[in-house]
Design an enzyme around this catalytic site. Structure first.
Site, PDB file in Angstrom:
ATOM      1  N   GLU A  52      25.698  24.912  -2.140  1.00 45.06           N
ATOM      2  CA  GLU A  52      25.314  23.833  -1.214  1.00 45.06           C
ATOM      3  C   GLU A  52      24.244  24.244  -0.213  1.00 45.06           C
ATOM      4  O   GLU A  52      23.640  23.381   0.414  1.00 45.06           O
ATOM      5  CB  GLU A  52      26.559  23.320  -0.469  1.00 45.06           C
ATOM      6  CG  GLU A  52      27.165  24.255   0.588  1.00 45.06           C
ATOM      7  CD  GLU A  52      28.097  25.321   0.011  1.00 45.06           C
ATOM      8  OE1 GLU A  52      28.027  25.558  -1.216  1.00 45.06           O
ATOM      9  OE2 GLU A  52      28.856  25.937   0.772  1.00 45.06           O
TER      10      GLU A  52
ATOM     11  N   CYS B  72      33.405  29.824  -3.578  1.00 43.24           N
ATOM     12  CA  CYS B  72      33.743  30.979  -2.738  1.00 43.24           C
ATOM     13  C   CYS B  72      35.256  31.155  -2.602  1.00 43.24           C
ATOM     14  O   CYS B  72      35.909  31.505  -3.567  1.00 43.24           O
ATOM     15  CB  CYS B  72      33.037  30.845  -1.376  1.00 43.24           C
ATOM     16  SG  CYS B  72      33.067  32.394  -0.458  1.00 43.24           S
ATOM     17  N   TYR B  73      35.838  30.861  -1.440  1.00 40.28           N
ATOM     18  CA  TYR B  73      37.298  30.949  -1.310  1.00 40.28           C
ATOM     19  C   TYR B  73      37.977  30.074  -2.370  1.00 40.28           C
ATOM     20  O   TYR B  73      38.984  30.453  -2.963  1.00 40.28           O
ATOM     21  CB  TYR B  73      37.712  30.505   0.098  1.00 40.28           C
ATOM     22  CG  TYR B  73      39.201  30.453   0.339  1.00 40.28           C
ATOM     23  CD1 TYR B  73      39.916  31.600   0.664  1.00 40.28           C
ATOM     24  CD2 TYR B  73      39.903  29.251   0.253  1.00 40.28           C
ATOM     25  CE1 TYR B  73      41.290  31.556   0.887  1.00 40.28           C
ATOM     26  CE2 TYR B  73      41.270  29.194   0.473  1.00 40.28           C
ATOM     27  CZ  TYR B  73      41.961  30.339   0.790  1.00 40.28           C
ATOM     28  OH  TYR B  73      43.312  30.293   1.007  1.00 40.28           O
TER      29      TYR B  73
ATOM     30  N   ASP C 234      21.721   4.082  15.137  1.00 38.01           N
ATOM     31  CA  ASP C 234      23.054   3.725  14.645  1.00 38.01           C
ATOM     32  C   ASP C 234      23.394   2.264  14.939  1.00 38.01           C
ATOM     33  O   ASP C 234      23.753   1.506  14.035  1.00 38.01           O
ATOM     34  CB  ASP C 234      24.132   4.634  15.252  1.00 38.01           C
ATOM     35  CG  ASP C 234      23.902   6.090  14.898  1.00 38.01           C
ATOM     36  OD1 ASP C 234      23.137   6.348  13.953  1.00 38.01           O
ATOM     37  OD2 ASP C 234      24.477   6.964  15.576  1.00 38.01           O
TER      38      ASP C 234
ATOM     39  N   GLY D 253      36.176  29.048   2.681  1.00 40.27           N
ATOM     40  CA  GLY D 253      37.043  29.090   3.853  1.00 40.27           C
ATOM     41  C   GLY D 253      37.052  30.489   4.420  1.00 40.27           C
ATOM     42  O   GLY D 253      36.657  31.437   3.735  1.00 40.27           O
TER      43      GLY D 253
ATOM     44  N   HIS E 225      27.399  30.099  -2.823  1.00 44.88           N
ATOM     45  CA  HIS E 225      27.382  28.781  -2.167  1.00 44.88           C
ATOM     46  C   HIS E 225      26.247  27.931  -2.736  1.00 44.88           C
ATOM     47  O   HIS E 225      25.099  28.089  -2.328  1.00 44.88           O
ATOM     48  CB  HIS E 225      27.202  28.942  -0.657  1.00 44.88           C
ATOM     49  CG  HIS E 225      28.435  29.462   0.008  1.00 44.88           C
ATOM     50  ND1 HIS E 225      29.446  28.644   0.430  1.00 44.88           N
ATOM     51  CD2 HIS E 225      28.836  30.728   0.274  1.00 44.88           C
ATOM     52  CE1 HIS E 225      30.425  29.370   0.946  1.00 44.88           C
ATOM     53  NE2 HIS E 225      30.079  30.646   0.865  1.00 44.88           N
TER      54      HIS E 225
ATOM     55  N   LYS F 159      24.485  10.798   9.072  1.00 47.05           N
ATOM     56  CA  LYS F 159      23.310  10.328   9.817  1.00 47.05           C
ATOM     57  C   LYS F 159      22.096  10.095   8.900  1.00 47.05           C
ATOM     58  O   LYS F 159      21.389   9.099   9.043  1.00 47.05           O
ATOM     59  CB  LYS F 159      22.953  11.368  10.881  1.00 47.05           C
ATOM     60  CG  LYS F 159      21.906  10.918  11.869  1.00 47.05           C
ATOM     61  CD  LYS F 159      22.544  10.132  12.976  1.00 47.05           C
ATOM     62  CE  LYS F 159      21.565   9.732  14.045  1.00 47.05           C
ATOM     63  NZ  LYS F 159      22.259   9.098  15.169  1.00 47.05           N
TER      64      LYS F 159
END
Ligand code: XMP
Length: 512
Positions: free
Chosen positions: A173, A84-85, A229, A57, A171, A368
């Site tokens: 990710e 992190c945060y 979609d 954050g 991080h 997606k």
């Protein structure tokens, strides 16, 4: 879904990466949802999570009003990973120390593993991680082991396996942390004991069950746009309730070359879905006669679209359900999971509220890339699954000035060549969009010994993550050359091709 799949919640502390964390967790085949950091405890418990990830954050943990989770969250016995945060928050909440050191770390950072513990087991002792922080954890709370450090973060990774608390300053990710996915997997599979059961096959089975339960024996309609979609949603619903589904494809005559036939081939012939194909080109062109302002064009097309759809719906009076291709990011962004209203303003294909349908949103929990994977698994053709985004008002906003049948023909032919050549060069999937535009000017050229006075075609090709920003694609000269010579040689009425080299902002992707 929580009953069939293990769920790990990503608690959002305002991170730009919360969605990415959730996607990565799902890539590890564990179902993940994003929840706000101040979610009431009871609501959180109802989701029955096997683990919680505190996101990063923008705040400092010492800032006034810095977001904090419910204090009792740490007593639930649910494993928590702070990133992190989130890592700093965990340290501070449990009695550790967080300091504003003079060594901020941004970007690639060397990390040294002190002991593997759970998160870092079997990973290299020296590894690169991606950092982005000002504050640092300087003292881990009691009960924690520090398992890695960097020059600026004495507590880069910490874990208390007894209580199930884990923190990483980096991080995991982002792709710039090469072993990030392995760290996430260890948290999910080892610390939370999750099973990798969120697979395409099980997503489909569960969706089919849910749709059957919601729709019962009622009739349901689905508007097809030609995009991935609505196509995936339609095929899922068809798998669930078969002939109770009718698809409606309003062909406003502003589509790309071959799109209408492809919808026919795929849905009517291959999947044997009831399909109402309305060929309304003339009607739309009549309404667009003399219209040059881009917003008036959009509005005109939107209104006419609704009128056509209403006429069809009138014929299907006993139909009470409507399929909507809402995706998970739309739900996160609108902040309401149960958004039951149809937003007619938001796109062509949006329908008015007075049409009293109950919405069925079979893709509402999917990102997606998951929709594409489901579409592929269900047997949709590659051209539909991987089709680049296309605006609802179609080619009308790529024809600058008035839309006429002649201009539509020119643009459609030129656009087909662009797509063909981009695909042939193997670039189609890596480009966000690549297409042709027909400006409202003519220029002089020479063909043979003849002077020509004809349209130019503008080629637009962009790379982008989410269409909010975009950069013009550095297409190879040979590809540009082939597109240009083919368009000028094959499309009557065109004598010049230009390439748009503007980024967004300050330009936009479309020209109108
Ligand atoms: P711009 O031109 O604003 O486009 O950079 C961003 C993305 O949105 C698409 N776009 C539209 N999509 N209806 C749509 O459904 C519209 O009126 C519309 N206008 C732009 C565009 O193709 C790009 O992907």
């Amino acid at each position: 879904m929580d009953q069939e799949f293990d769920t790990v919640l990503v608690m959002d502390f305002g991170a730009q990466y919360a969605q990415l964390i959730a996607r990565r967790v799902r890539e590890c085949k564990v179902y993940s949802e994003i929840v706000p950091y101040d979610i009431p405890l009871e609501e959180l418990k109802k989701k029955n999570p096997k683990g919680i990830i505190f996101s990063g954050g923008p705040s400092s943990v010492y800032q006034d009003g810095a977001p904090r989770p419910h204090p009792a969250l740490l007593d639930l016995g649910i494993p928590i990973l702070g990133i992190c945060y989130g890592h700093q928050l965990l340290a501070l909440s449990l009695g550790g120390e967080v300091s504003r050191t003079d060594r901020k770390e941004y970007g690639r950072t060397e990390m040294q593993v002190l002991e593997p513990g759970v998160l870092l087991s079997e990973l290299p002792v020296e590894q690169v991680v991606w950092m982005s922080h000002g504050d640092s954890v300087t003292q881990a709370p009691d009960g924690f082991k520090v398992t890695a450090r960097t020059r600026g973060s004495p507590v880069a990774v910490m874990e208390d396996t007894r209580r199930g608390f884990y923190g990483v300053q980096f991080h995991p990710e982002v792709v710039h942390t090469p072993h990030g996915m392995e760290v996430l997997k260890r948290f999910l599979y080892e610390a939370c004991d999750c099973l990798p059961s969120w697979t395409m096959v099980s997503i489909i089975e569960k969706s089919v069950e849910d749709i059957r339960e919601q729709v019962g024996n009622n009739k349901i309609i689905c508007g097809l746009s030609g995009g991935v979609d609505s196509a995936t949603a339609a095929v899922l619903v068809h798998k669930a309730v078969g002939d109770q589904l009718t698809c409606v494809f309003v062909d406003h005559g502003l589509l790309r070359k071959g799109e209408g036939e492809q919808v026919e081939d795929t849905f009517r012939r291959h999947f044997k879905i009831n399909l109402i194909h309305i060929k309304a080109e003339e009607r739309f062109l009549k309404r667009l006669h003399g219209v040059t302002d881009p917003e008036v064009k959009r509005k005109t097309i939107g209104e006419e679209f609704i009128r056509v759809f209403e006429e069809v719906a009138d014929r299907l009076k006993d139909t009470s359900f409507l399929v909507q291709g809402t995706l998970y990011p739309d739900i996160i962004e609108s902040g309401t999971r149960d958004a039951a209203k149809i937003k007619s303003h938001h796109n062509v294909g949006g329908l008015p509220e007075k049409m009293q349908f109950t919405l069925v949103e079979p893709l509402r929990l999917l990102f997606k890339d998951e929709v594409r994977a489901v579409g592929e698994e269900l047997g949709l053709p590659e051209e539909i699954v991987w089709r680049q985004p296309f605006p609802g008002p179609g080619l009308a906003i790529r024809i600058i000035g008035e839309v006429t049948a002649e201009k539509l023909h020119i643009l459609r032919e030129a656009d087909a060549i662009v797509t063909e050549e981009i695909k042939r060069a193997g670039l189609y999937r890596e480009l966000w969009q690549s297409f042709a535009i027909l400006p409202d000017i003519k220029t002089v050229g020479v063909m043979g010994d003849e002077r020509t006075y004809a349209y130019p075609i503008v080629l637009r090709a962009v790379v982008s993550e989410d269409a909010m920003t975009a950069d013009w694609a550095r297409l190879p000269y040979e590809v540009l050359e082939r597109i240009s010579s083919r368009i000028i040689g094959e499309v009557a009425g065109v004598n010049r091709v230009a390439f748009d080299i503007s980024s967004k902002p300050p330009a936009t992707i479309e020209w109108e």
